[in-house]
Scaffold this motif. Structure first.
Motif, PDB file in Angstrom:
ATOM      1  N   ILE A  53       0.836  -1.206   0.000  1.00 43.10           N
ATOM      2  CA  ILE A  53       0.000   0.000   0.000  1.00 43.10           C
ATOM      3  C   ILE A  53       0.871   1.257   0.000  1.00 43.10           C
ATOM      4  O   ILE A  53       0.544   2.239  -0.662  1.00 43.10           O
ATOM      5  N   VAL A  54       1.961   1.233   0.743  1.00 40.63           N
ATOM      6  CA  VAL A  54       2.869   2.370   0.778  1.00 40.63           C
ATOM      7  C   VAL A  54       4.278   1.907   0.416  1.00 40.63           C
ATOM      8  O   VAL A  54       4.597   0.717   0.502  1.00 40.63           O
ATOM      9  N   VAL A  55       5.087   2.860   0.021  1.00 40.25           N
ATOM     10  CA  VAL A  55       6.517   2.627  -0.177  1.00 40.25           C
ATOM     11  C   VAL A  55       7.248   3.649   0.682  1.00 40.25           C
ATOM     12  O   VAL A  55       6.707   4.705   1.008  1.00 40.25           O
ATOM     13  N   ALA A  67       1.899   3.579  -2.725  1.00 39.72           N
ATOM     14  CA  ALA A  67       2.535   2.771  -3.768  1.00 39.72           C
ATOM     15  C   ALA A  67       1.794   2.873  -5.097  1.00 39.72           C
ATOM     16  O   ALA A  67       2.366   2.597  -6.146  1.00 39.72           O
ATOM     17  N   ARG A  68       0.522   3.249  -5.031  1.00 38.37           N
ATOM     18  CA  ARG A  68      -0.314   3.404  -6.230  1.00 38.37           C
ATOM     19  C   ARG A  68      -1.106   4.700  -6.098  1.00 38.37           C
ATOM     20  O   ARG A  68      -1.226   5.243  -4.997  1.00 38.37           O
ATOM     21  N   PRO A  69      -1.703   5.160  -7.172  1.00 40.40           N
ATOM     22  CA  PRO A  69      -2.532   6.363  -7.069  1.00 40.40           C
ATOM     23  C   PRO A  69      -3.684   6.145  -6.073  1.00 40.40           C
ATOM     24  O   PRO A  69      -4.211   5.030  -5.959  1.00 40.40           O
ATOM     25  N   PRO A  70      -4.088   7.195  -5.358  1.00 44.42           N
ATOM     26  CA  PRO A  70      -5.166   7.064  -4.365  1.00 44.42           C
ATOM     27  C   PRO A  70      -6.464   6.489  -4.934  1.00 44.42           C
ATOM     28  O   PRO A  70      -7.196   5.815  -4.214  1.00 44.42           O
ATOM     29  N   ALA A  71      -6.727   6.729  -6.197  1.00 43.44           N
ATOM     30  CA  ALA A  71      -7.951   6.213  -6.816  1.00 43.44           C
ATOM     31  C   ALA A  71      -7.903   4.705  -7.035  1.00 43.44           C
ATOM     32  O   ALA A  71      -8.922   4.087  -7.346  1.00 43.44           O
ATOM     33  N   GLU A  72      -6.721   4.108  -6.854  1.00 44.32           N
ATOM     34  CA  GLU A  72      -6.566   2.663  -7.055  1.00 44.32           C
ATOM     35  C   GLU A  72      -6.452   1.888  -5.737  1.00 44.32           C
ATOM     36  O   GLU A  72      -6.269   0.678  -5.748  1.00 44.32           O
ATOM     37  N   ILE A  73      -6.566   2.578  -4.618  1.00 43.69           N
ATOM     38  CA  ILE A  73      -6.460   1.918  -3.310  1.00 43.69           C
ATOM     39  C   ILE A  73      -7.795   2.087  -2.596  1.00 43.69           C
ATOM     40  O   ILE A  73      -8.233   3.215  -2.338  1.00 43.69           O
ATOM     41  N   THR A  74      -8.427   0.968  -2.268  1.00 38.26           N
ATOM     42  CA  THR A  74      -9.719   1.032  -1.589  1.00 38.26           C
ATOM     43  C   THR A  74      -9.560   0.901  -0.077  1.00 38.26           C
ATOM     44  O   THR A  74      -8.523   0.439   0.418  1.00 38.26           O
ATOM     45  N   VAL A  75     -10.607   1.276   0.617  1.00 37.48           N
ATOM     46  CA  VAL A  75     -10.646   1.099   2.068  1.00 37.48           C
ATOM     47  C   VAL A  75     -10.466  -0.385   2.391  1.00 37.48           C
ATOM     48  O   VAL A  75      -9.741  -0.753   3.315  1.00 37.48           O
ATOM     49  N   ALA A  76     -11.098  -1.246   1.597  1.00 37.81           N
ATOM     50  CA  ALA A  76     -10.972  -2.700   1.808  1.00 37.81           C
ATOM     51  C   ALA A  76      -9.523  -3.153   1.673  1.00 37.81           C
ATOM     52  O   ALA A  76      -9.070  -4.013   2.440  1.00 37.81           O
ATOM     53  N   ASP A  77      -8.781  -2.590   0.725  1.00 36.29           N
ATOM     54  CA  ASP A  77      -7.367  -2.954   0.551  1.00 36.29           C
ATOM     55  C   ASP A  77      -6.586  -2.688   1.836  1.00 36.29           C
ATOM     56  O   ASP A  77      -5.801  -3.525   2.290  1.00 36.29           O
ATOM     57  N   VAL A  78      -6.806  -1.519   2.418  1.00 33.50           N
ATOM     58  CA  VAL A  78      -6.081  -1.133   3.632  1.00 33.50           C
ATOM     59  C   VAL A  78      -6.476  -2.053   4.789  1.00 33.50           C
ATOM     60  O   VAL A  78      -5.615  -2.565   5.514  1.00 33.50           O
ATOM     61  N   ILE A  79      -7.769  -2.293   4.944  1.00 31.11           N
ATOM     62  CA  ILE A  79      -8.236  -3.155   6.039  1.00 31.11           C
ATOM     63  C   ILE A  79      -7.631  -4.548   5.915  1.00 31.11           C
ATOM     64  O   ILE A  79      -7.139  -5.110   6.901  1.00 31.11           O
ATOM     65  N   ARG A  80      -7.663  -5.114   4.726  1.00 32.23           N
ATOM     66  CA  ARG A  80      -7.142  -6.477   4.545  1.00 32.23           C
ATOM     67  C   ARG A  80      -5.656  -6.568   4.871  1.00 32.23           C
ATOM     68  O   ARG A  80      -5.194  -7.565   5.420  1.00 32.23           O
ATOM     69  N   VAL A  81      -4.900  -5.524   4.529  1.00 34.43           N
ATOM     70  CA  VAL A  81      -3.460  -5.556   4.802  1.00 34.43           C
ATOM     71  C   VAL A  81      -3.178  -5.524   6.297  1.00 34.43           C
ATOM     72  O   VAL A  81      -2.331  -6.262   6.788  1.00 34.43           O
ATOM     73  N   VAL A  82      -3.880  -4.676   7.027  1.00 29.15           N
ATOM     74  CA  VAL A  82      -3.546  -4.533   8.448  1.00 29.15           C
ATOM     75  C   VAL A  82      -4.294  -5.485   9.365  1.00 29.15           C
ATOM     76  O   VAL A  82      -3.844  -5.750  10.473  1.00 29.15           O
ATOM     77  N   GLU A  83      -5.439  -6.027   8.889  1.00 35.82           N
ATOM     78  CA  GLU A  83      -6.210  -6.863   9.802  1.00 35.82           C
ATOM     79  C   GLU A  83      -6.727  -8.173   9.218  1.00 35.82           C
ATOM     80  O   GLU A  83      -7.263  -8.997   9.937  1.00 35.82           O
ATOM     81  N   GLY A  84      -6.613  -8.358   7.928  1.00 35.54           N
ATOM     82  CA  GLY A  84      -7.084  -9.609   7.346  1.00 35.54           C
ATOM     83  C   GLY A  84      -8.458  -9.479   6.718  1.00 35.54           C
ATOM     84  O   GLY A  84      -8.842  -8.400   6.295  1.00 35.54           O
ATOM     85  N   PRO A  85      -9.195 -10.576   6.669  1.00 39.10           N
ATOM     86  CA  PRO A  85     -10.486 -10.584   5.973  1.00 39.10           C
ATOM     87  C   PRO A  85     -11.458  -9.520   6.487  1.00 39.10           C
ATOM     88  O   PRO A  85     -11.459  -9.186   7.675  1.00 39.10           O
ATOM     89  N   ILE A  86     -12.280  -9.036   5.573  1.00 36.31           N
ATOM     90  CA  ILE A  86     -13.263  -8.002   5.898  1.00 36.31           C
ATOM     91  C   ILE A  86     -14.274  -8.496   6.930  1.00 36.31           C
ATOM     92  O   ILE A  86     -14.622  -7.798   7.855  1.00 36.31           O
ATOM     93  N   ALA A  87     -14.764  -9.692   6.746  1.00 34.48           N
ATOM     94  CA  ALA A  87     -15.773 -10.217   7.675  1.00 34.48           C
ATOM     95  C   ALA A  87     -15.461 -11.672   7.983  1.00 34.48           C
ATOM     96  O   ALA A  87     -15.323 -12.488   7.082  1.00 34.48           O
ATOM     97  N   SER A  88     -15.347 -11.941   9.260  1.00 32.30           N
ATOM     98  CA  SER A  88     -15.167 -13.324   9.688  1.00 32.30           C
ATOM     99  C   SER A  88     -15.982 -13.522  10.960  1.00 32.30           C
ATOM    100  O   SER A  88     -16.309 -12.567  11.661  1.00 32.30           O
ATOM    101  N   VAL A  89     -16.306 -14.753  11.208  1.00 29.51           N
ATOM    102  CA  VAL A  89     -17.047 -15.113  12.414  1.00 29.51           C
ATOM    103  C   VAL A  89     -16.173 -16.096  13.180  1.00 29.51           C
ATOM    104  O   VAL A  89     -15.848 -17.174  12.667  1.00 29.51           O
TER     105      VAL A  89
END
Length: 135
Positions: A53-55, A67-89
């Motif tokens: 996500i960053v360099v 690492a990429r233009p802001p329009a190519e990085i989603t909130v989901a991308d950031v969440i998955r990198v720092v915490e893993g899957p979006i929804a788990s039980v």
């Protein structure tokens, strides 16, 4: 949905970088701009760097940038990198759950919830958030 401090800080830092793009920012400046404890932010930035996500650049003029233009990085991308899957039980994917008796429909509810969260998080980019902030 419970948003951890780690996710909140990661998103705040990446939005700050998105607003500054394509310029880079020092970690200290990022921490101060968003009132994030610097040591915690350093660990988050390492995760974001490892996740693509960053360099970072080490030097007197170094710092972090996306690492990429802001329009190519989603909130989901950031969440998955720092915490893993979006929804788990209980740490499992909703698709992998098995319930019995009257609880059987619960699995479909978790799947629907995950789908609804993805609809927002995978379609909201850092550029969208910067634009909404008026920066």
């Amino acid at each position: 949905m419970r948003v951890s401090a780690k996710v909140d800080y990661a998103l705040r830092a990446t939005i700050e970088l998105a607003a500054a793009a394509p310029e880079q920012m020092k970690g200290e400046r990022l921490a101060a701009a968003q009132s994030i404890p610097q040591k915690f932010l350093e660990n988050i930035l390492a995760d974001l760097r490892n996740g693509g996500i960053v360099v970072s650049q080490r030097s007197a003029d170094g710092g972090y940038r996306l690492a990429r233009p802001p329009a190519e990085i989603t909130v989901a991308d950031v969440i998955r990198v720092v915490e893993g899957p979006i929804a788990s039980v209980r740490g499992e994917r909703p698709d992998d759950l098995a319930y019995v008796g009257t609880a059987v429909p619960l699995r479909d509810t978790w799947i629907e919830l995950r789908s609804a969260m993805r609809a927002v998080l995978e379609h909201t980019t850092l550029a969208d958030l910067v634009e909404r902030g008026g920066s």
